[in-house]
Design a protein around this motif. Structure first.
Motif, PDB file in Angstrom:
ATOM      1  N   THR A 129     -24.262 -20.201 -53.403  1.00 54.30           N
ATOM      2  CA  THR A 129     -25.010 -21.342 -53.625  1.00 54.30           C
ATOM      3  C   THR A 129     -24.383 -22.563 -54.375  1.00 54.30           C
ATOM      4  O   THR A 129     -23.631 -22.328 -55.055  1.00 54.30           O
ATOM      5  CB  THR A 129     -26.380 -20.800 -54.279  1.00 54.30           C
ATOM      6  OG1 THR A 129     -27.429 -21.910 -54.263  1.00 54.30           O
ATOM      7  CG2 THR A 129     -26.164 -20.429 -55.590  1.00 54.30           C
ATOM      8  N   MET A 130     -24.809 -23.739 -53.937  1.00 54.52           N
ATOM      9  CA  MET A 130     -24.336 -25.050 -54.485  1.00 54.52           C
ATOM     10  C   MET A 130     -25.276 -25.584 -55.352  1.00 54.52           C
ATOM     11  O   MET A 130     -25.478 -26.567 -55.861  1.00 54.52           O
ATOM     12  CB  MET A 130     -23.968 -26.019 -53.524  1.00 54.52           C
ATOM     13  CG  MET A 130     -22.563 -25.561 -53.009  1.00 54.52           C
ATOM     14  SD  MET A 130     -21.788 -26.695 -51.881  1.00 54.52           S
ATOM     15  CE  MET A 130     -21.453 -27.953 -53.217  1.00 54.52           C
ATOM     16  N   ARG A 131     -26.623 -24.888 -55.770  1.00 53.71           N
ATOM     17  CA  ARG A 131     -27.818 -25.331 -56.309  1.00 53.71           C
ATOM     18  C   ARG A 131     -27.218 -25.785 -57.826  1.00 53.71           C
ATOM     19  O   ARG A 131     -27.778 -26.942 -58.249  1.00 53.71           O
ATOM     20  CB  ARG A 131     -28.602 -24.160 -56.527  1.00 53.71           C
ATOM     21  CG  ARG A 131     -30.199 -24.602 -57.127  1.00 53.71           C
ATOM     22  CD  ARG A 131     -31.118 -23.509 -57.206  1.00 53.71           C
ATOM     23  NE  ARG A 131     -30.580 -22.328 -56.763  1.00 53.71           N
ATOM     24  CZ  ARG A 131     -31.110 -21.077 -57.036  1.00 53.71           C
ATOM     25  NH1 ARG A 131     -32.102 -20.933 -57.889  1.00 53.71           N
ATOM     26  NH2 ARG A 131     -30.808 -19.967 -56.456  1.00 53.71           N
ATOM     27  N   TYR A 132     -26.512 -25.219 -58.380  1.00 57.23           N
ATOM     28  CA  TYR A 132     -25.934 -25.639 -59.887  1.00 57.23           C
ATOM     29  C   TYR A 132     -24.694 -26.405 -59.695  1.00 57.23           C
ATOM     30  O   TYR A 132     -23.824 -26.130 -60.817  1.00 57.23           O
ATOM     31  CB  TYR A 132     -26.173 -24.490 -60.771  1.00 57.23           C
ATOM     32  CG  TYR A 132     -27.502 -24.103 -60.904  1.00 57.23           C
ATOM     33  CD1 TYR A 132     -28.422 -24.714 -61.550  1.00 57.23           C
ATOM     34  CD2 TYR A 132     -28.032 -22.776 -60.455  1.00 57.23           C
ATOM     35  CE1 TYR A 132     -29.673 -24.253 -61.732  1.00 57.23           C
ATOM     36  CE2 TYR A 132     -29.196 -22.292 -60.283  1.00 57.23           C
ATOM     37  CZ  TYR A 132     -30.255 -23.334 -61.036  1.00 57.23           C
ATOM     38  OH  TYR A 132     -31.518 -22.745 -61.134  1.00 57.23           O
ATOM     39  N   TYR A 133     -24.224 -26.779 -58.648  1.00 56.21           N
ATOM     40  CA  TYR A 133     -22.816 -27.346 -58.421  1.00 56.21           C
ATOM     41  C   TYR A 133     -22.853 -28.628 -59.493  1.00 56.21           C
ATOM     42  O   TYR A 133     -23.608 -29.559 -59.432  1.00 56.21           O
ATOM     43  CB  TYR A 133     -22.640 -27.990 -57.093  1.00 56.21           C
ATOM     44  CG  TYR A 133     -21.367 -28.312 -56.422  1.00 56.21           C
ATOM     45  CD1 TYR A 133     -20.354 -27.257 -56.431  1.00 56.21           C
ATOM     46  CD2 TYR A 133     -21.016 -29.561 -56.622  1.00 56.21           C
ATOM     47  CE1 TYR A 133     -19.017 -27.482 -56.170  1.00 56.21           C
ATOM     48  CE2 TYR A 133     -19.676 -29.755 -56.065  1.00 56.21           C
ATOM     49  CZ  TYR A 133     -18.938 -28.754 -55.900  1.00 56.21           C
ATOM     50  OH  TYR A 133     -17.601 -29.117 -55.580  1.00 56.21           O
ATOM     51  N   THR A 189     -26.475 -13.642 -45.055  1.00 56.97           N
ATOM     52  CA  THR A 189     -25.825 -12.939 -45.866  1.00 56.97           C
ATOM     53  C   THR A 189     -25.092 -14.075 -46.570  1.00 56.97           C
ATOM     54  O   THR A 189     -25.302 -15.032 -46.493  1.00 56.97           O
ATOM     55  CB  THR A 189     -24.676 -12.049 -44.970  1.00 56.97           C
ATOM     56  OG1 THR A 189     -23.793 -13.476 -44.240  1.00 56.97           O
ATOM     57  CG2 THR A 189     -25.048 -11.266 -43.902  1.00 56.97           C
ATOM     58  N   ALA A 190     -24.288 -13.570 -47.775  1.00 53.40           N
ATOM     59  CA  ALA A 190     -23.770 -14.479 -48.715  1.00 53.40           C
ATOM     60  C   ALA A 190     -22.749 -15.361 -47.813  1.00 53.40           C
ATOM     61  O   ALA A 190     -22.703 -16.693 -48.211  1.00 53.40           O
ATOM     62  CB  ALA A 190     -23.219 -13.656 -49.886  1.00 53.40           C
ATOM     63  N   GLU A 191     -22.060 -14.836 -46.930  1.00 51.95           N
ATOM     64  CA  GLU A 191     -21.091 -15.789 -46.237  1.00 51.95           C
ATOM     65  C   GLU A 191     -21.919 -16.470 -45.567  1.00 51.95           C
ATOM     66  O   GLU A 191     -21.461 -17.994 -45.246  1.00 51.95           O
ATOM     67  CB  GLU A 191     -20.404 -14.883 -45.350  1.00 51.95           C
ATOM     68  CG  GLU A 191     -19.169 -15.688 -44.442  1.00 51.95           C
ATOM     69  CD  GLU A 191     -18.364 -14.621 -43.703  1.00 51.95           C
ATOM     70  OE1 GLU A 191     -17.657 -15.377 -42.607  1.00 51.95           O
ATOM     71  OE2 GLU A 191     -18.630 -13.495 -43.537  1.00 51.95           O
ATOM     72  N   GLN A 192     -22.986 -16.455 -44.863  1.00 45.13           N
ATOM     73  CA  GLN A 192     -23.815 -17.383 -44.102  1.00 45.13           C
ATOM     74  C   GLN A 192     -24.348 -18.429 -45.126  1.00 45.13           C
ATOM     75  O   GLN A 192     -24.406 -19.304 -44.589  1.00 45.13           O
ATOM     76  CB  GLN A 192     -24.866 -16.665 -43.198  1.00 45.13           C
ATOM     77  CG  GLN A 192     -24.532 -15.820 -42.334  1.00 45.13           C
ATOM     78  CD  GLN A 192     -25.615 -14.980 -41.748  1.00 45.13           C
ATOM     79  OE1 GLN A 192     -26.536 -14.673 -42.462  1.00 45.13           O
ATOM     80  NE2 GLN A 192     -25.510 -14.379 -40.300  1.00 45.13           N
ATOM     81  N   LEU A 193     -24.824 -18.019 -46.368  1.00 41.39           N
ATOM     82  CA  LEU A 193     -25.462 -18.990 -47.164  1.00 41.39           C
ATOM     83  C   LEU A 193     -24.417 -19.843 -47.677  1.00 41.39           C
ATOM     84  O   LEU A 193     -24.373 -21.244 -47.785  1.00 41.39           O
ATOM     85  CB  LEU A 193     -25.892 -18.067 -48.324  1.00 41.39           C
ATOM     86  CG  LEU A 193     -26.579 -18.952 -49.593  1.00 41.39           C
ATOM     87  CD1 LEU A 193     -27.769 -19.904 -48.913  1.00 41.39           C
ATOM     88  CD2 LEU A 193     -26.967 -18.014 -50.678  1.00 41.39           C
ATOM     89  N   PHE A 194     -22.939 -19.388 -47.864  1.00 40.86           N
ATOM     90  CA  PHE A 194     -21.787 -20.199 -48.155  1.00 40.86           C
ATOM     91  C   PHE A 194     -21.829 -21.073 -47.320  1.00 40.86           C
ATOM     92  O   PHE A 194     -21.450 -22.470 -47.594  1.00 40.86           O
ATOM     93  CB  PHE A 194     -20.628 -19.309 -48.421  1.00 40.86           C
ATOM     94  CG  PHE A 194     -19.471 -20.033 -49.034  1.00 40.86           C
ATOM     95  CD1 PHE A 194     -19.342 -20.206 -50.501  1.00 40.86           C
ATOM     96  CD2 PHE A 194     -18.741 -20.575 -48.337  1.00 40.86           C
ATOM     97  CE1 PHE A 194     -18.124 -20.847 -50.905  1.00 40.86           C
ATOM     98  CE2 PHE A 194     -17.548 -21.140 -48.530  1.00 40.86           C
ATOM     99  CZ  PHE A 194     -17.343 -21.590 -50.052  1.00 40.86           C
ATOM    100  N   ASN A 195     -21.419 -20.691 -45.909  1.00 38.67           N
ATOM    101  CA  ASN A 195     -21.106 -21.764 -44.962  1.00 38.67           C
ATOM    102  C   ASN A 195     -22.304 -22.822 -44.806  1.00 38.67           C
ATOM    103  O   ASN A 195     -21.820 -23.921 -44.595  1.00 38.67           O
ATOM    104  CB  ASN A 195     -21.025 -20.777 -43.483  1.00 38.67           C
ATOM    105  CG  ASN A 195     -19.933 -19.895 -43.559  1.00 38.67           C
ATOM    106  OD1 ASN A 195     -19.074 -20.276 -44.230  1.00 38.67           O
ATOM    107  ND2 ASN A 195     -19.804 -19.121 -42.777  1.00 38.67           N
ATOM    108  N   ARG A 196     -23.492 -22.421 -44.888  1.00 37.07           N
ATOM    109  CA  ARG A 196     -24.711 -23.493 -44.907  1.00 37.07           C
ATOM    110  C   ARG A 196     -24.377 -24.580 -46.118  1.00 37.07           C
ATOM    111  O   ARG A 196     -24.514 -25.615 -45.896  1.00 37.07           O
ATOM    112  CB  ARG A 196     -26.064 -22.819 -44.799  1.00 37.07           C
ATOM    113  CG  ARG A 196     -27.093 -23.983 -44.615  1.00 37.07           C
ATOM    114  CD  ARG A 196     -28.331 -23.254 -44.681  1.00 37.07           C
ATOM    115  NE  ARG A 196     -28.640 -23.082 -46.051  1.00 37.07           N
ATOM    116  CZ  ARG A 196     -29.748 -22.154 -46.557  1.00 37.07           C
ATOM    117  NH1 ARG A 196     -30.502 -21.444 -45.830  1.00 37.07           N
ATOM    118  NH2 ARG A 196     -29.926 -22.162 -47.845  1.00 37.07           N
TER     119      ARG A 196
END
Length: 170
Positions: A96-100, A142-149
């Motif tokens: 996640t990039m929520r706390y980027y 999945t974590a990978e799908q979340l990362f890509n999005r």
């Protein structure tokens, strides 16, 4: 910060232990001292979100705190198996990039930022059990799908940055 945001922040802090507050804010010295003096405090978790200190350190990208927790293999493996209220594993937290943060953005361009994000995912992937890698959260990602999005915009920026950099070198 407005007074409303201050109130929300204070409410959030009241629902967490001092260890989780220190971890969320990246204060590794306090985390280290608390773990030395009260090792049982590592068992604390966010009651609302069902997240432990490992979730918090990973979602906020606090490498120093991640390393402190990782020193104990038994604690790390037990915490790595925990899934939060949204069905997220620690790998989802890394995706996640929520706390980027602005700290991450100080790197030399979008391509280097993306590279740093990929390294973070790989670092977290090393400590998670293989069957959790394909685990879907409540959003069916999945974590990978979340990362890509989450990183799609950064990827486009990185591609543009590399193309422009290559053209200026030609």
């Amino acid at each position: 910060m407005t007074s409303r945001e201050d109130d929300v922040s204070r409410d959030d802090d009241r629902n967490h232990t001092p260890l989780l507050i220190a971890a969320r804010n990246g204060i590794s010295e306090i985390v280290k001292k608390m773990l030395e003096l009260h090792p049982q405090s590592v068992e604390a978790h966010d009651i609302d979100e069902q997240q432990n200190i490992l979730h918090v350190a990973i979602m906020h990208h606090w490498l120093e705190i991640f390393k402190l927790i990782k020193k104990s293999k038994s604690i790390t493996s037990r915490m790595a198996m925990k899934i939060d209220r949204s069905g997220n594993t620690i790998l989802h937290q890394a995706a996640t990039m929520r706390y980027y943060s602005a700290d991450t953005q100080r790197l030399g361009g979008p391509a280097l930022q993306l590279q740093d994000e990929l390294r973070w995912m790989a670092r977290v992937k090393k400590i998670i059990s293989p069957h959790y890698i394909m685990k879907h959260n409540k959003e069916e990602k999945t974590a990978e799908q979340l990362f890509n999005r989450e990183h799609a915009k950064l990827l486009r920026s990185a591609q543009t940055w590399i193309k422009e950099t290559a053209q200026s070198c030609s």
